[in-house]
Design a protein around this motif. Structure first.
Motif, PDB file in Angstrom:
ATOM      1  N   ASP A  34      36.660  -8.301  57.833  1.00 21.30           N
ATOM      2  CA  ASP A  34      35.865  -8.470  59.058  1.00 21.30           C
ATOM      3  C   ASP A  34      34.531  -7.730  58.994  1.00 21.30           C
ATOM      4  O   ASP A  34      33.598  -8.091  59.711  1.00 21.30           O
ATOM      5  N   ILE A  35      34.432  -6.704  58.173  1.00 22.37           N
ATOM      6  CA  ILE A  35      33.197  -5.930  58.051  1.00 22.37           C
ATOM      7  C   ILE A  35      32.474  -6.408  56.797  1.00 22.37           C
ATOM      8  O   ILE A  35      32.932  -6.182  55.674  1.00 22.37           O
TER       9      ILE A  35
ATOM     10  N   ASN B 240      30.202  -5.774  54.474  1.00 19.88           N
ATOM     11  CA  ASN B 240      29.398  -4.779  53.767  1.00 19.88           C
ATOM     12  C   ASN B 240      29.905  -4.654  52.336  1.00 19.88           C
ATOM     13  O   ASN B 240      30.992  -5.150  51.993  1.00 19.88           O
TER      14      ASN B 240
ATOM     15  N   GLU C  69      30.008   1.957  57.762  1.00 21.21           N
ATOM     16  CA  GLU C  69      31.415   1.613  57.973  1.00 21.21           C
ATOM     17  C   GLU C  69      31.828   0.490  57.034  1.00 21.21           C
ATOM     18  O   GLU C  69      31.138  -0.523  56.910  1.00 21.21           O
TER      19      GLU C  69
ATOM     20  N   GLY D 270      35.579  -0.241  56.458  1.00 20.59           N
ATOM     21  CA  GLY D 270      36.893  -0.784  56.765  1.00 20.59           C
ATOM     22  C   GLY D 270      37.920  -0.294  55.753  1.00 20.59           C
ATOM     23  O   GLY D 270      37.563   0.116  54.650  1.00 20.59           O
TER      24      GLY D 270
END
Length: 306
Positions: free
Chosen positions: A129-130, A132, A216, A218
């Motif tokens: 979901d993140i 990065n 962030e 995860g």
């Protein structure tokens, strides 16, 4: 007798190396963790186990099949899996109406459950979901614990020790700056535990020390503590006992003060100060009368005159 408890003699060199790795050592290997799905695990619990497995790799084993067991009621299946996979840490995930999104984290001592703590997942954000960049596999994380309850409450103190055991990774002799790129942050406040993971970014600062930013990465978990099964003080103390070979040998005649200064004591024989050689000077030269007194009163011989 169980097949795992029999004395097995290795027939090949590979089997011999495998058995040698499982023997007790003075410096133990990095602890492995097994991640087990319960018989009624939902999608959230399954994704949590997969993400923690991605963080813990390569020191983890993920069981993809469902295992119908209840660790707080029967621990024999966990002990069997611990012997089979040579894992001293475990994470069990399950889901039911009474305890939704349930995680049980624990550790073993001599292939028996030492202590385990049940946590409920209230909010979960996965690695997918993140969007990065992620840290490479096997990166050793830096662990940060925020909250006074981790030092005051006995259950939270054991949870802190358990989380350190679970995520600490291998012991390394040296650390380089570029290797400090992964942070796991645990915050305990208002009866909840917030787990956040960040990637460390080293930015240019115009000097030798770089500017550090946290991004962030995860997974992100909001947890709440439910049931606990803690070992007794005697058993916990026994599990922390170190072998004699690891204890540093005491050095004689060496002491330290509160400031860390080292003092050494030297034992010497008693000195005769009368035989001490001093600087030769005319003013300190002994007269003939003093020499005769030291020699027992014998009169010095007179020199012949020319």
């Amino acid at each position: 007798m169980d097949a795992l408890e029999r004395v097995v003699k290795p027939k090949t060199k590979r089997a011999k190396r495998f058995l040698e790795k499982r023997e007790p050592k003075l410096n133990e290997n990095t602890k492995n963790a097994m991640l087990i799905r319960g018989g009624n695990a939902n999608l959230t619990v399954t994704e949590v186990l997969k993400d923690i497995y991605a963080v813990k790799k390569p020191f983890a084993v993920l069981y993809k099949r469902k295992n119908i067991t209840r660790p707080f009621e029967d621990q024999t299946s966990l002990e069997f899996f611990s012997k089979k996979s040579d894992c001293s840490l475990f994470l069990f995930g399950s889901h039911n109406k009474k305890r939704p999104n349930n995680l049980i984290i624990g550790r073993m001592f001599d292939y028996h459950v030492l202590d385990m703590i049940e946590l409920g997942v209230e909010k979960f954000v996965s690695l997918k979901d993140i969007k990065n960049s992620k840290c490479p596999e096997g990166t050793k994380p830096m662990l940060i614990f925020a909250g006074d309850v981790f030092d005051v409450n006995e259950e939270y103190r054991r949870l802190k020790s358990l989380l350190i055991d679970f995520f600490r990774g291998p012991t390394v002799p040296n650390i380089r700056l570029a290797g400090l790129e992964y942070v796991l942050h645990f915050t305990a406040v208002d009866g909840k535990i917030y787990m956040r993971s960040y990637k460390v970014l080293l930015k240019k600062s115009g000097c030798k020390i770089p500017r550090i930013e946290l991004e962030e990465m995860g997974p992100s978990l909001d947890l709440v503590m439910r049931r606990t099964h803690l070992a007794s003080d005697d058993l916990y103390k026994l599990s922390l006992k170190q072998p004699k070979g690891l204890k540093p040998k005491k050095k004689k005649n060496i002491s330290h003060d509160v400031f860390g200064t080292t003092y050494g004591r030297i034992h010497m024989q008693k000195q005769d100060l009368s035989k001490l050689q001093t600087r030769k000077m005319k003013g300190l030269k002994k007269r003939p009368a003093e020499k005769s007194a030291e020699d027992g009163g014998a009169t010095p011989k007179k020199s012949k005159s020319a």
